[in-house]
Design an enzyme around this catalytic site. Structure first.
Site, short mmCIF file in Angstrom:
data_model
loop_
_atom_site.label_atom_id
_atom_site.label_comp_id
_atom_site.label_asym_id
_atom_site.label_seq_id
_atom_site.Cartn_x
_atom_site.Cartn_y
_atom_site.Cartn_z
N HIS A 160 50.29 34.09 57.09
CA HIS A 160 50.77 33.09 56.00
C HIS A 160 49.40 32.44 55.48
CE1 HIS A 160 54.65 33.65 57.43
NE2 HIS A 160 54.13 33.58 58.81
N SER A 290 27.80 32.44 37.54
CA SER A 290 28.39 31.59 36.62
C SER A 290 27.08 31.03 35.56
CB SER A 290 28.80 30.42 37.09
OG SER A 290 29.28 29.43 36.27
#
Length: 485
Positions: A160, A290
């Protein structure tokens, strides 16, 4: 359109990025016009050769003329013929006949358009699988080497996306490998299940060929067998309409979609691990992550794989819907759709396999980050071991459980509310209640004691399942791959 005599500006027209930006030259060629129409001519040659061998009045000179012009394709003439005739197959019959005047009368004898169209598609699909399979094997091989190298390195497991019991870096990689091994089997099976459409005629009854051979059924069956063998297939579909069943395309794209799902899962895991700074994909010396944030090291290769895999997974919807609406012996609303989805599926699969190979060849592991994350979570996972050690030292389980509950909640508050490190073990060390096992704490917290049989599972899995599956592809493993973009 460029004016006559002017050179066309290719940058002024849309080009599929699957070909212009990503796909390998060999896969792009497999779905090229040259491969397609060159295969049409070879199929006409196979048909003529087989018909001649079974007694039809076809001469050696006609066969030789066809053989000499298999790749002598006048694409400009073919385009002009298609514009006039509005029929691509007949345009190429005329174009082939133009350079084979002696053989003109027997080209396409007894055949329908799907003789060249569908049979070529099946050849291209088979050849596409033959291009993909070694690439998939190479990815599995690279990941197997990685799994073997890190088989023993403990790492925090997640369920999870929450901290769970420890695994190892290599064991987690084996989860990826197992999915890809299933894909390898699926692609091999899909390729081997392909049959040839063969020589079936307009509605699949072989009526035109039965007429050519004056009602001799055995010669029609032998014609089908001979052409099928010449095309490199062991079997042909026994019954067809004008086309081979479009369910075949479903099977082909389903296994490619499944491969896409596997690669999406693998690259999602890598992207998550990159965020955790445990594992990164290769990052070039001059690569920019970036335009605004120079420090960034974005997992762009894995992101590309996920992006394209998403497209690949959706393509199976096309043949599902096409097969559902094929009226009787055939309808032409399959044609334009298949021109797009079949090629795009193989081109996309080709791209993501090449990209994943590049990723798997340059994965970077950061052991200190992995160790730190283990140290943050392992103390809580070790509580059961501490309780068992205290009981062996003469303690009461319930009393020990309560002590640990209180200390672990205090440590959790430091982590969650103060942003500090997990100090649970320091609290255990400072509590006189646990003095009987203070000297055992280091061994009780040894990460390797929490990974179970992960290292043994890796070794057994690679030896017994993975390496044997790769044996047919050993000669095609090749060197490292560099991405153009």
């Amino acid at each position: 359109m460029a004016a006559p005599g002017e050179e066309e500006d290719v940058m002024a027209r849309y080009r599929s990025p699957l070909v212009s930006r990503y796909a390998s030259a060999e896969m792009a060629y497999n779905f090229s016009e040259r491969k397609k129409f060159g295969t049409w001519r070879r199929l006409w040659l196979y048909l003529a050769q087989a018909e001649k061998s079974l007694g039809l009045p076809i001469t050696d000179e006609q066969i030789q003329e066809m053989e000499a012009n298999l790749d002598n394709i006048d694409f400009k003439m073919a385009a002009e013929e298609e514009k006039k005739l509005r029929h691509d197959v007949m345009a190429h019959v005329h174009t082939f006949a133009n350079c084979c005047p002696k053989a003109a009368a027997i080209i396409h004898l007894g055949a329908t358009s799907c003789y060249v169209g569908d049979n070529t598609d099946l050849i291209v699909l088979r050849d596409g699988f033959n291009l993909l399979l070694p690439k998939l094997a190479r990815v599995i091989s690279r990941l197997a080497d990685f799994a073997e190298k890190y088989a023993d390195m403990p790492a925090l497991g997640f369920t999870h996306y929450q901290p769970a019991q420890l695994t190892t870096v290599g064991k987690r990689c084996c989860l990826w490998i197992q999915d890809l091994c299933m894909d390898l089997q699926n692609l091999e099976r899909a390729r081997d299940d392909l049959r040839f459409r063969g020589v079936k005629g307009t509605t699949g009854t072989q009526a035109s060929f039965l007429q050519l051979f004056e009602g001799d059924h055995s010669k029609v069956e032998e014609l089908d067998r001979l052409v099928t063998a010449k095309a490199g297939f062991k079997r042909a579909y026994m019954v067809t309409g004008q086309t081979y069943s479009r369910k075949v395309d479903i099977g082909v794209l389903a296994v490619l979609a499944s491969l896409g799902a596997s690669i999406h899962k693998i690259c999602t895991d890598i992207r998550l691990l990159a965020n955790l700074k445990e594992i990164e994909e290769p990052f070039e010396k001059d690569q920019i992550g970036s335009s605004a944030m120079p420090y960034k090291r974005n997992p762009m290769r894995s992101e590309r794989c996920c992006s394209l895999a998403r497209h690949l997974m959706t393509l199976v919807m096309d043949p599902l819907q096409t097969a559902a609406v094929q009226w009787f012996e055939r309808t032409l609303d399959d044609s334009a759709n298949r021109r797009v989805c079949l090629a795009e599926a193989f081109l996309t699969a080709d791209i993501i396999l090449s990209t994943l190979q590049n990723v798997s060849e340059g994965l970077v592991v950061y052991p200190k980050v992995i160790e730190r994350r283990i140290r943050q979570e392992l103390p809580f996972m070790a509580t059961e071991n501490i309780i068992m050690a205290m009981v062996k030292a003469g303690g009461n389980r319930q009393d020990c459980h309560e002590k640990i509950r209180v200390l672990s909640q205090q440590a959790a508050a430091v982590v969650k509310q103060e942003g500090g490190d997990n100090d649970f073990i320091d609290r255990v060390r400072a509590d006189p209640y646990f003095s009987p096992i203070h000297k055992q704490l280091e061994s009780l917290l040894d990460p390797s004691s929490f990974t179970g049989r992960a290292p043994q599972q890796v070794a057994k899995f690679l030896k017994e399942e993975v390496r044997p599956a790769l044996i047919p592809y050993q000669s095609k493993m090749g060197g490292k791959i560099e991405l153009a973009l």
